[in-house]
Motif scaffolding. Structure first.
Motif, PDB file in Angstrom:
ATOM      1  N   GLY A 196      71.999  79.245 -95.285  1.00  0.00           N
ATOM      2  CA  GLY A 196      71.379  79.128 -93.973  1.00  0.00           C
ATOM      3  C   GLY A 196      72.070  80.008 -92.947  1.00  0.00           C
ATOM      4  O   GLY A 196      73.294  79.950 -92.804  1.00  0.00           O
ATOM      5  N   GLY A 197      71.301  80.835 -92.246  1.00  0.00           N
ATOM      6  CA  GLY A 197      71.849  81.699 -91.216  1.00  0.00           C
ATOM      7  C   GLY A 197      72.265  83.071 -91.691  1.00  0.00           C
ATOM      8  O   GLY A 197      72.600  83.938 -90.875  1.00  0.00           O
ATOM      9  N   PRO A 204      61.969  81.460 -84.303  1.00  0.00           N
ATOM     10  CA  PRO A 204      62.435  80.348 -85.132  1.00  0.00           C
ATOM     11  C   PRO A 204      61.273  79.687 -85.864  1.00  0.00           C
ATOM     12  O   PRO A 204      60.161  79.575 -85.342  1.00  0.00           O
ATOM     13  CB  PRO A 204      63.066  79.392 -84.112  1.00  0.00           C
ATOM     14  N   GLY A 209      66.413  74.593 -88.570  1.00  0.00           N
ATOM     15  CA  GLY A 209      67.504  75.000 -89.429  1.00  0.00           C
ATOM     16  C   GLY A 209      67.262  74.758 -90.907  1.00  0.00           C
ATOM     17  O   GLY A 209      68.054  75.216 -91.745  1.00  0.00           O
ATOM     18  N   CYS A 212      64.870  79.407 -93.905  1.00  0.00           N
ATOM     19  CA  CYS A 212      65.532  80.705 -93.912  1.00  0.00           C
ATOM     20  C   CYS A 212      64.604  81.715 -94.581  1.00  0.00           C
ATOM     21  O   CYS A 212      63.661  81.350 -95.284  1.00  0.00           O
ATOM     22  CB  CYS A 212      66.870  80.635 -94.643  1.00  0.00           C
ATOM     23  N   ASP A 237      68.392  86.839 -83.052  1.00  0.00           N
ATOM     24  CA  ASP A 237      68.912  85.607 -83.636  1.00  0.00           C
ATOM     25  C   ASP A 237      70.424  85.603 -83.450  1.00  0.00           C
ATOM     26  O   ASP A 237      71.184  86.008 -84.346  1.00  0.00           O
ATOM     27  CB  ASP A 237      68.550  85.492 -85.109  1.00  0.00           C
ATOM     28  N   GLN A 415      72.049  73.584 -96.595  1.00  0.00           N
ATOM     29  CA  GLN A 415      72.076  75.021 -96.299  1.00  0.00           C
ATOM     30  C   GLN A 415      72.830  75.827 -97.347  1.00  0.00           C
ATOM     31  O   GLN A 415      73.413  76.877 -97.070  1.00  0.00           O
ATOM     32  CB  GLN A 415      72.631  75.277 -94.896  1.00  0.00           C
TER      33      GLN A 415
END
Length: 468
Positions: A196-197, A204, A209, A212, A237, A415
């Motif tokens: 994640g990220g 978004p 969250g 992805c 982002d 994540q």
């Protein structure tokens, strides 16, 4: 030339460099195949052939001058309909979303285009990405190239089909609960959900969250190459992870010697697994041992996380659509209206409890990974089923309609990086997926394991799909 639709990224680059074929010839081969086969598969929301040709011509000129922009220059690809592209509509599989063209391009798509990749168009998805099958009120049913009477899975269904059917070597999609991995498993390709990220996202996702962006490809090396490019930073982002300049594709040959691997058929809570999938999965212990790994059957100390997952998912849709007019809501599908109705029952306490559950799950998985470098499961508990269904008939006995997808959403909650690679075919000739998971940040480890297993599994990714 008949092999052009199924060449890898390295084979395409080598052919361009040697002038054995050009980006324009590759594009023509892909467009001919799409014209012949897509009416039976329905992988595209919109095609963008005119701009694709202009991009291919520009790439051809660069290759002729010996100045390509990188490993994707001249390579056709597709993007999921929730990854906006300047000049195209941003419908997200929904009739309720505007038909007007947008002005911005999502970071992952933009990074690929900056590297010279040729965008063919946007691929189909269920309405707003809700669900593990691709049945959309906007585009209808997307079918499986291995059997067009079967489902392709979702929500990156059109993207997985575009790769599986030989329309392009890679596709970009998103994953909020298995949306890259589930269709990859059902269509016999590779689907990778990064940490994640790791890949910047804009705008978004409605799932926040949980979601992805990642690649679908026919080979692990190609997925890793694309990931290296789309993981580059984007100022839109600011919450994305710091960019890692080292290549995730650069150490794929590391192998599995000395790795500690847990095999879990059910994660301790999956209520049912197809017999062919269970049998194929049991073969993994021997293959992994032959590759030098230490293997043990072990379940993490967790309970089914589906309730927490659904609370977070429903809350995301409720927030994202809170200002939608009644006129627009009337265009939403019954399934989406049901999600919104369920979301209205979610309290603040429910939401915070779900967030706390994410923390608890992450801690438990972190403790599990102190013993094991990798966790392997099947990707889904059933092969592809009838195309007009939202879950397999064999799972009707379970009140949870997602019981056939018990493995994937857990790792959106934590994540962690996870990949699906082809594990073989069922007795009916349908693909089965192998799911490989590492601790958060272990993207390179997942790719190394997938590459090592891919080399010994020897799966042929070409479906028995012929043009009429």
């Amino acid at each position: 030339m008949s092999d052009l639709p199924f060449l890898s990224l390295s084979q395409l680059a080598r052919g361009f460099q040697r002038k054995e074929f050009s980006p324009v010839e590759v594009l023509d081969a892909q467009l001919d195949r799409i014209q012949a086969l897509n009416p039976r598969l329905n992988a595209f929301t919109v095609m963008d052939a005119e701009r694709a040709r202009a991009a291919a011509q520009a790439s051809e000129a660069r290759w002729m001058q010996g100045q390509p922009l990188g490993p994707l220059d001249g390579v056709p690809f597709t993007a999921k309909d929730n990854l906006m592209v300047a000049g195209l509509p941003y419908r997200r599989g929904s009739r309720a979303m505007p038909e007007d063209a947008v002005r911005e391009t999502a970071p992952g798509v933009q990074r690929c285009q900056e590297g010279g990749a040729v965008l063919l168009g946007l691929t189909t998805m269920p309405e707003l990405g809700a669900g593990p099958v691709t049945i959309s009120p906007l585009t209808g049913i997307t079918s499986n190239p291995w059997d067009t009477s079967k489902q392709a899975g979702g929500s990156t269904g059109g993207g997985a089909v575009s790769v599986s059917a030989g329309f392009c070597p890679f596709a970009l999609g998103s994953d909020a609960g298995g949306s890259l991995r589930i269709p990859a498993a059902l269509t016999g390709v590779v689907g990778f959900k990064p940490t994640g990220g790791l890949v910047p996202m804009y705008p978004p996702n409605v799932a926040g969250g949980l979601s992805c962006v990642g690649p679908v490809a026919r080979q692990v090396r190609d997925a890793a190459t694309v990931l290296d490019i789309i993981a580059r930073p984007d100022p839109r982002d600011a919450m994305a992870l710091p960019w890692r300049p080292e290549s995730l594709a650069g150490d794929l040959e590391r192998g599995l010697a000395g790795r500690r691997i847990a095999l879990s058929l059910t994660l301790g809570y999956a209520p049912k697994v197809d017999a062919d999938i269970a049998q194929a999965f049991q073969r993994m212990a021997g293959l992994l041992t032959d590759l030098g790994a230490t293997v043990e059957e072990a379940d993490p100390d967790i309970e089914n996380p589906i309730d927490a997952y659904l609370v977070l998912l429903q809350s995301g849709y409720r927030y994202a659509l809170q200002h939608m007019s009644d006129e627009k809501k009337a265009l939403l599908s019954p399934g989406m209206l049901e999600i919104l109705a369920d979301a209205r029952t979610v309290t603040l306490e429910d939401y915070m409890a779900a967030q706390a559950r994410c923390q608890d799950l992450a801690r438990r998985l972190l403790a599990f990974h102190q013993r094991f470098d990798l966790l392997l499961t099947p990707t889904v508990a059933a092969p592809a089923f009838d195309a007009d269904r939202t879950y397999p008939a064999a799972f009707e006995e379970f009140p949870n309609r997602r019981a056939w997808t018990p493995y994937t959403s857990l790792f959106n909650l934590t994540q962690q990086p996870a990949i699906s690679i082809p594990m073989g075919l069922t007795r009916a000739g349908l693909p089965m997926g192998l799911h490989i998971v590492a601790p958060r940040g272990g993207d390179a480890l997942v790719l190394q394991a997938a590459h090592a297993l891919e080399s010994v599994l020897g799966f042929d990714p070409r479906p028995p799909l012929k043009a009429d």
